[in-house]
Design an enzyme around this catalytic site. Structure first.
Site, short mmCIF file in Angstrom:
data_model
loop_
_atom_site.label_atom_id
_atom_site.label_comp_id
_atom_site.label_asym_id
_atom_site.label_seq_id
_atom_site.Cartn_x
_atom_site.Cartn_y
_atom_site.Cartn_z
N LYS A 1 9.17 17.00 -14.55
CA LYS A 1 8.27 15.85 -14.45
C LYS A 1 6.89 16.22 -13.92
O LYS A 1 5.89 15.65 -14.34
CB LYS A 1 8.92 14.78 -13.56
N GLU B 1 5.22 9.33 -6.09
CA GLU B 1 4.45 8.37 -6.87
C GLU B 1 4.27 7.09 -6.06
O GLU B 1 5.14 6.73 -5.25
CB GLU B 1 5.17 8.02 -8.18
N HIS C 1 18.71 1.84 -12.09
CA HIS C 1 17.90 2.67 -13.00
C HIS C 1 18.57 2.90 -14.36
O HIS C 1 18.09 3.72 -15.15
CB HIS C 1 17.55 4.02 -12.36
N ARG D 1 14.42 13.20 -27.40
CA ARG D 1 15.64 12.96 -28.19
C ARG D 1 15.59 11.54 -28.71
O ARG D 1 14.68 10.77 -28.41
CB ARG D 1 16.87 13.14 -27.31
#
Length: 630
Positions: free
Chosen positions: A116, A200, A235, A297
């Site tokens: 990430k 973040e 999530h 994907r």
């Protein structure tokens, strides 16, 4: 062109790929573990190869066996589906090195988006907006905490190698930071073998917006518009839709253009999804939508994009992997109507979403489109994700799509495995959802109300009373399957009967009124015990003959293992008094922790396990003996 395709996956995605391959005249090869020897994808494929024991780590995640199966069957291509090895760059390289066609992006592209922090740096360079935060190499607690203080709380700690909702912690204030950091690092190390993190800024009104992109080997990249996947639990996506509610054309153009730039930045080929987090506190605006990550994907939720564009994304994957250019240019793609998808899981929302395993003795689904990997008499295994099916609906507008999907959820009939169908129907009926007032925290904020167990309607109670008590001569010892079709009661107005509904005693006042005449519900049963289906829920009914007092029966307090697993905590002792709903122990199974609670107030007896005990499905772990009443 590909002539024989091996699908390196299982379940509904394997069946989905087989369907398109067959339509294209491509022969298919399935792979399977011990647990999947009789699975639907094995039955549907032209050939099937056994690749190992039931645990995924010994079968579906062993790339060498999958490549060997391709060579043994003469397959010339491998489709990875999603999950398992689909985003493993080393496996993609091994497939290509073995002389096979890899139906997916180039390994370098997978690698570029795999971490990430590196992916965010690439996006910044490509002019793609990213969430404010910290991506540095200095991973000391002091530096990370200092950066969090500078960003301002709340902040989100994310594992750089994370995915699937793992390795993420929200930190509300500085006092929590070190504890949450260590927890995130432990989970990241265990799940991904990499404990590095990034920080973040926490978005206070977050929406999950993602864009479907597609590239080919000729330098073309297009987008197929956006999806909204904001309804999530822990999530994990629950309901997805396309397009996103509240998205105006200017914002759509901005976010989709950013997604195309992101794909081009890594020379992308094949199907991919650029995920964004949107600050929706002032509605959806292009300057408040930030890059989150890329999934290299096909996504689970790809059908909603197919439904609004008319494109078969799996067909595009196979054509692009064969070297063909994209079938359509950007100017030829458009949005038609609205589509929604609900993920139907084998789990019990009323029991903390505890997974449910076992045979599908009765299995009936209906709706516009159903993507599934099981049929009646198949089995839900403890070894894999417990998703049963994806229910997909299309409408001319959003309201029509919601109504159609709601009908599909309410018509689910599955027994004895429990499902989340009634929870999905409740979610779709929420006024805020129907208004498009969404956020990723919606389910969590309203969960207590949303998982309140459904109760049978008066009509169903009347129907059950007639079938089980008044018409008891119809009860036999053999397996029964019937449908109630129009009947009326012919009895005194004040007459009542006692029934057990999911173990609880209910008194049903029998009614001569014809309001429920013609009420039709499927019944599945054996002898006095019957299951009735209503609005996505399954209710077990029986006459209250053996225990007319209404007290709890001998087995109501049995605490049994819902699946094989390990007891990781025991909170009570033999003889201890407990209250209804009190946690008794925690079982670790299917990579999740499941709390087992007291069904009513009473005393613990027959406690047969301790911390660390390995248990089998339906093993008696303890009993709760009800408090005697005068």
């Amino acid at each position: 062109m590909i002539t024989k395709l091996l699908i390196a996956n299982r379940g509904e995605i394997a069946c989905r790929v087989i369907r398109t391959a067959r339509a294209m005249g491509i022969a298919t090869v399935a792979v399977y573990s011990d647990a999947d020897a009789k699975a639907l994808h094995v039955r549907q494929a032209d050939e099937a190869v056994h690749i190992g024991p039931s645990p995924a780590a010994e079968s579906y995640l062993v790339g060498e066996r999958i490549i060997a199966a391709a060579h043994a069957t003469g397959a010339d291509a491998i489709h990875p589906g999603y999950g398992f090895l689909s985003e493993n760059a080393d496996f993609a390289r091994a497939v290509i090195a073995a002389g096979l066609i890899w139906v997916g992006p180039k390994p370098d592209s997978i690698e570029a988006m795999g971490l990430k922090d590196a992916a965010k740096e690439r996006m910044i360079a490509a002019g793609v907006p990213v969430t404010p935060g910290y991506l540095g190499d200095d991973q000391s607690i002091e530096r990370l905490k200092g950066e969090a203080d500078a960003i301002g709380y709340p902040v989100l700690i994310k594992a750089v190698a994370g995915g699937g909702g793992k390795g993420m912690r929200k930190v509300d204030d500085a006092a929590q930071f070190e504890e949450m950091l260590q927890s995130c690092r432990r989970e990241a190390s265990a799940s991904f073998g990499n404990d590095q993190v990034l920080l973040e800024k926490w978005i206070t009104s977050p929406r999950h917006i993602e864009v479907q992109v597609f590239g080919d080997s000729h330098g073309n990249v297009v987008h197929l518009f956006e999806r909204d996947c904001s309804l999530q639990r822990r999530h994990q996506k629950v309901i997805e839709e396309a397009p996103a509610p509240g998205m105006d054309e200017a914002t759509r153009e901005g976010i989709c253009a950013a997604a195309v730039r992101a794909a081009k930045a890594v020379d992308y080929e094949g199907a991919g999804t650029i995920e964004f987090i949107a600050d929706a506190s002032e509605g959806l605006r292009a300057d408040r939508i930030f890059f989150m990550e890329m999934n290299t994907r096909l996504q689970v939720e790809h059908p909603v994009t197919e439904e609004i564009t008319g494109v078969d994304l799996v067909e595009w994957q196979l054509r692009v992997a064969s070297g063909e250019p994209l079938p359509l240019a950007q100017s030829e793609l458009s949005i038609n109507g609205w589509a929604m998808e609900a993920r139907l899981y084998a789990e019990d929302p009323a029991k903390g979403f505890l997974p449910s395993i076992g045979p599908l003795d009765h299995f009936h689904l209906s709706g516009d489109r159903i993507d599934t990997g099981v049929e009646e008499r198949d089995h839900i295994s403890p070894f894999y994700d417990p998703m049963i099916a994806k229910l997909i609906a299309w409408g001319e507008d959003r309201d029509e799509a919601i109504d159609t999907l709601t009908d599909a959820c309410r018509s689910v009939e599955i027994e004895p495995v429990r499902t989340n169908a009634w929870f999905l129907a409740c979610l779709l009926a929420e006024p805020a959802f129907r208004r498009g007032d969404l956020s990723t925290g919606f389910i969590g904020d309203n969960q207590d109300r949303l998982i309140d167990p459904p109760q049978p309607t008066g009509n169903l109670l009347q129907a059950a009373a007639d079938d089980l008590v008044i018409g008891s001569q119809a009860a036999t010892d053999q397996f029964m399957l019937q449908t109630l079709r129009g009947f009326r009661l012919n009895r005194d107005a004040e007459h009542s009967v006692r029934l057990r509904v999911d173990g609880a005693v209910r008194t049903v006042e029998l009614d001569d009124a014809e309001v429920w005449q013609g009420y039709a519900r499927t019944i599945v049963g054996d002898g006095d015990l019957r299951t009735f289906f209503e609005d996505g829920a399954a209710f077990q009914f029986s006459p209250d003959r053996a225990n007319p007092s209404g007290s709890h029966s001998a087995h109501d307090g049995d605490i049994v293992a819902p699946m094989p697993g390990k007891v990781i905590a025991v909170d009570v002792t033999e003889g201890q008094a407990v209250t209804a709903g009190q946690r008794l122990m925690v079982l670790e199974a299917m990579k999740m922790e499941h709390a087992l609670t007291a069904p009513f107030a009473g005393t613990v007896s027959d406690l047969s396990v301790s911390q660390g005990s390995q248990v089998q499905v339906e093993m008696l772990l303890a009993r709760v003996e009800a408090v005697a009443t005068e």
